[in-house]
Design a protein around this motif. Sequence first.
Motif, PDB file in Angstrom:
ATOM      1  N   MET A   7       0.833  -1.204   0.000  1.00  0.00           N
ATOM      2  CA  MET A   7       0.000   0.000   0.000  1.00  0.00           C
ATOM      3  C   MET A   7       0.868   1.255   0.000  1.00  0.00           C
ATOM      4  O   MET A   7       0.571   2.239  -0.693  1.00  0.00           O
ATOM      5  CB  MET A   7      -0.944  -0.005   1.209  1.00  0.00           C
ATOM      6  CG  MET A   7      -2.029  -1.060   1.146  1.00  0.00           C
ATOM      7  SD  MET A   7      -3.219  -0.900   2.510  1.00  0.00           S
ATOM      8  CE  MET A   7      -3.980  -2.528   2.466  1.00  0.00           C
ATOM      9  N   PHE A   8       1.931   1.222   0.760  1.00  0.00           N
ATOM     10  CA  PHE A   8       2.867   2.354   0.796  1.00  0.00           C
ATOM     11  C   PHE A   8       3.503   2.557  -0.578  1.00  0.00           C
ATOM     12  O   PHE A   8       3.631   3.697  -1.062  1.00  0.00           O
ATOM     13  CB  PHE A   8       3.940   2.089   1.851  1.00  0.00           C
ATOM     14  CG  PHE A   8       5.021   3.135   1.897  1.00  0.00           C
ATOM     15  CD1 PHE A   8       4.738   4.458   2.190  1.00  0.00           C
ATOM     16  CD2 PHE A   8       6.343   2.785   1.638  1.00  0.00           C
ATOM     17  CE1 PHE A   8       5.738   5.425   2.223  1.00  0.00           C
ATOM     18  CE2 PHE A   8       7.355   3.725   1.682  1.00  0.00           C
ATOM     19  CZ  PHE A   8       7.049   5.054   1.975  1.00  0.00           C
ATOM     20  N   MET A   9       3.892   1.483  -1.250  1.00  0.00           N
ATOM     21  CA  MET A   9       4.449   1.584  -2.596  1.00  0.00           C
ATOM     22  C   MET A   9       3.434   2.157  -3.573  1.00  0.00           C
ATOM     23  O   MET A   9       3.775   2.979  -4.436  1.00  0.00           O
ATOM     24  CB  MET A   9       4.920   0.209  -3.075  1.00  0.00           C
ATOM     25  CG  MET A   9       6.175  -0.303  -2.380  1.00  0.00           C
ATOM     26  SD  MET A   9       6.487  -2.056  -2.717  1.00  0.00           S
ATOM     27  CE  MET A   9       6.522  -2.066  -4.512  1.00  0.00           C
ATOM     28  N   ALA A  10       2.179   1.743  -3.456  1.00  0.00           N
ATOM     29  CA  ALA A  10       1.124   2.271  -4.333  1.00  0.00           C
ATOM     30  C   ALA A  10       0.956   3.768  -4.121  1.00  0.00           C
ATOM     31  O   ALA A  10       0.780   4.533  -5.080  1.00  0.00           O
ATOM     32  CB  ALA A  10      -0.192   1.542  -4.071  1.00  0.00           C
ATOM     33  N   ALA A  20      -4.314   5.560  -4.999  1.00  0.00           N
ATOM     34  CA  ALA A  20      -3.559   4.422  -4.469  1.00  0.00           C
ATOM     35  C   ALA A  20      -4.503   3.385  -3.872  1.00  0.00           C
ATOM     36  O   ALA A  20      -4.321   2.173  -4.056  1.00  0.00           O
ATOM     37  CB  ALA A  20      -2.555   4.898  -3.425  1.00  0.00           C
ATOM     38  N   ALA A  21      -5.517   3.849  -3.141  1.00  0.00           N
ATOM     39  CA  ALA A  21      -6.492   2.925  -2.554  1.00  0.00           C
ATOM     40  C   ALA A  21      -7.245   2.170  -3.643  1.00  0.00           C
ATOM     41  O   ALA A  21      -7.467   0.950  -3.541  1.00  0.00           O
ATOM     42  CB  ALA A  21      -7.466   3.700  -1.665  1.00  0.00           C
ATOM     43  N   LEU A  64      10.947   3.167   1.052  1.00  0.00           N
ATOM     44  CA  LEU A  64      10.442   2.779  -0.266  1.00  0.00           C
ATOM     45  C   LEU A  64      11.424   1.836  -0.961  1.00  0.00           C
ATOM     46  O   LEU A  64      11.022   0.843  -1.580  1.00  0.00           O
ATOM     47  CB  LEU A  64      10.190   4.019  -1.122  1.00  0.00           C
ATOM     48  CG  LEU A  64       9.695   3.766  -2.550  1.00  0.00           C
ATOM     49  CD1 LEU A  64       8.355   3.032  -2.530  1.00  0.00           C
ATOM     50  CD2 LEU A  64       9.573   5.091  -3.319  1.00  0.00           C
ATOM     51  N   GLU A  65      12.715   2.146  -0.890  1.00  0.00           N
ATOM     52  CA  GLU A  65      13.726   1.280  -1.502  1.00  0.00           C
ATOM     53  C   GLU A  65      13.693  -0.118  -0.876  1.00  0.00           C
ATOM     54  O   GLU A  65      13.747  -1.130  -1.582  1.00  0.00           O
ATOM     55  CB  GLU A  65      15.113   1.894  -1.341  1.00  0.00           C
ATOM     56  CG  GLU A  65      15.296   3.195  -2.127  1.00  0.00           C
ATOM     57  CD  GLU A  65      16.639   3.846  -1.845  1.00  0.00           C
ATOM     58  OE1 GLU A  65      17.536   3.148  -1.322  1.00  0.00           O
ATOM     59  OE2 GLU A  65      16.794   5.043  -2.157  1.00  0.00           O
ATOM     60  N   LEU A 133       8.463   1.511 -14.573  1.00  0.00           N
ATOM     61  CA  LEU A 133       7.592   0.376 -14.256  1.00  0.00           C
ATOM     62  C   LEU A 133       8.375  -0.785 -13.655  1.00  0.00           C
ATOM     63  O   LEU A 133       7.906  -1.460 -12.735  1.00  0.00           O
ATOM     64  CB  LEU A 133       6.857  -0.079 -15.520  1.00  0.00           C
ATOM     65  CG  LEU A 133       5.791   0.873 -16.068  1.00  0.00           C
ATOM     66  CD1 LEU A 133       5.352   0.434 -17.462  1.00  0.00           C
ATOM     67  CD2 LEU A 133       4.595   0.956 -15.138  1.00  0.00           C
ATOM     68  N   LEU A 134       9.588  -1.023 -14.176  1.00  0.00           N
ATOM     69  CA  LEU A 134      10.436  -2.067 -13.610  1.00  0.00           C
ATOM     70  C   LEU A 134      10.801  -1.748 -12.164  1.00  0.00           C
ATOM     71  O   LEU A 134      10.723  -2.604 -11.285  1.00  0.00           O
ATOM     72  CB  LEU A 134      11.713  -2.209 -14.436  1.00  0.00           C
ATOM     73  CG  LEU A 134      11.664  -3.077 -15.690  1.00  0.00           C
ATOM     74  CD1 LEU A 134      12.984  -2.981 -16.441  1.00  0.00           C
ATOM     75  CD2 LEU A 134      11.343  -4.525 -15.359  1.00  0.00           C
ATOM     76  N   GLU A 135      11.197  -0.509 -11.937  1.00  0.00           N
ATOM     77  CA  GLU A 135      11.612  -0.099 -10.593  1.00  0.00           C
ATOM     78  C   GLU A 135      10.480  -0.252  -9.593  1.00  0.00           C
ATOM     79  O   GLU A 135      10.696  -0.642  -8.441  1.00  0.00           O
ATOM     80  CB  GLU A 135      12.094   1.351 -10.622  1.00  0.00           C
ATOM     81  CG  GLU A 135      12.621   1.847  -9.284  1.00  0.00           C
ATOM     82  CD  GLU A 135      13.089   3.287  -9.349  1.00  0.00           C
ATOM     83  OE1 GLU A 135      14.154   3.575  -8.789  1.00  0.00           O
ATOM     84  OE2 GLU A 135      12.385   4.125  -9.952  1.00  0.00           O
ATOM     85  N   ASN A 136       9.255   0.023 -10.042  1.00  0.00           N
ATOM     86  CA  ASN A 136       8.097  -0.030  -9.153  1.00  0.00           C
ATOM     87  C   ASN A 136       7.420  -1.402  -9.119  1.00  0.00           C
ATOM     88  O   ASN A 136       6.322  -1.531  -8.555  1.00  0.00           O
ATOM     89  CB  ASN A 136       7.083   1.035  -9.557  1.00  0.00           C
ATOM     90  CG  ASN A 136       7.541   2.436  -9.215  1.00  0.00           C
ATOM     91  OD1 ASN A 136       8.038   2.679  -8.121  1.00  0.00           O
ATOM     92  ND2 ASN A 136       7.405   3.362 -10.143  1.00  0.00           N
TER      93      ASN A 136
END
Length: 302
Positions: A7-10, A20-21, A64-65, A133-136
């Motif tokens: 959820m934090f990543m979103a 995000a929700a 986040l990382e 997109l890859l990173e996330n």
Amino acid sequence: MIDKLEMFMALAREKHFGRAAEERGVTQPTLSAAVKQLEEQLGVLLVLRGSRYQGLTPEGQRVLEWARRLVADVRTMQQEIRTVRDGLSGHLRIAAIPTALSYVPELTTPFAEQNPGVRYSILSRSSADILSLLENLEIDAGVTYLGNEPVGRVVQVPLYRESYCLVTMRGAPLSERKRVTWGEVGRVPLCLLTRGMQNRRIVDSTLAEMNADATPTLESDSIVALMAHVRSGRWATIVPQSLAETFASEALRIIPVTEPDVGTMVGLVTTRREPHAPLIAALLRLARQVSASRKAEALVHL
């Protein structure tokens, strides 16, 4: 914990609590409460809040990382367990630059034959979007340019060298030529991809090197839109040879653009992580086999 990290990543991706929700399929209060609980567990403030989302704190950036690493590891573990139990299966998400979309079946078709339990999502994205997109963790792999612009810390498998051609209608200027130069294509009305696409930047830089004044009168982020306008007879376009061949017809002329012979390497990229999830590891193996096969064919034709 993993649900809270996702959820934090979103939230970091969407930069908006409501969006995000929606992405995570929960209510906004649920997502807000999860992020708050994560902050309490870690003992730091992660998100700058006012009346709306205002960004991540320095601590939030570091979390986040770590979240990306932890979530990726958990997904890899889950996929390995499923593979042991059921064989290779699941959902493979690939994003490709628009000019490489016609090549993607060279990977997905043999992969599907070898792994019938896998389903696929194929996205059309810019080279910059693919890296994001890859990173996330929103895609598993990308097909994009290698070497022309920075691609970051990713695993790279070269697939093919992109060469360029002029696509125009029969009877249009230059249509009877067997080949044309980059200087000459600047003399016909062009429709090209938008400047946000790396293919366009490659074309622009090559034209500039040849001092060719070639400002397009029409731009689009859609290859289909470009080809439709070429068929009108008013415009011509410059696209990779392999892509042009997918639109080949009696009415169209596909003419190599030379002097200079410009070529850009396109390849498969994925995150640099060990071990890779089984789906990604299998895709990398296939891509390396395809690459080796192409090299062998090229040597035969020398």
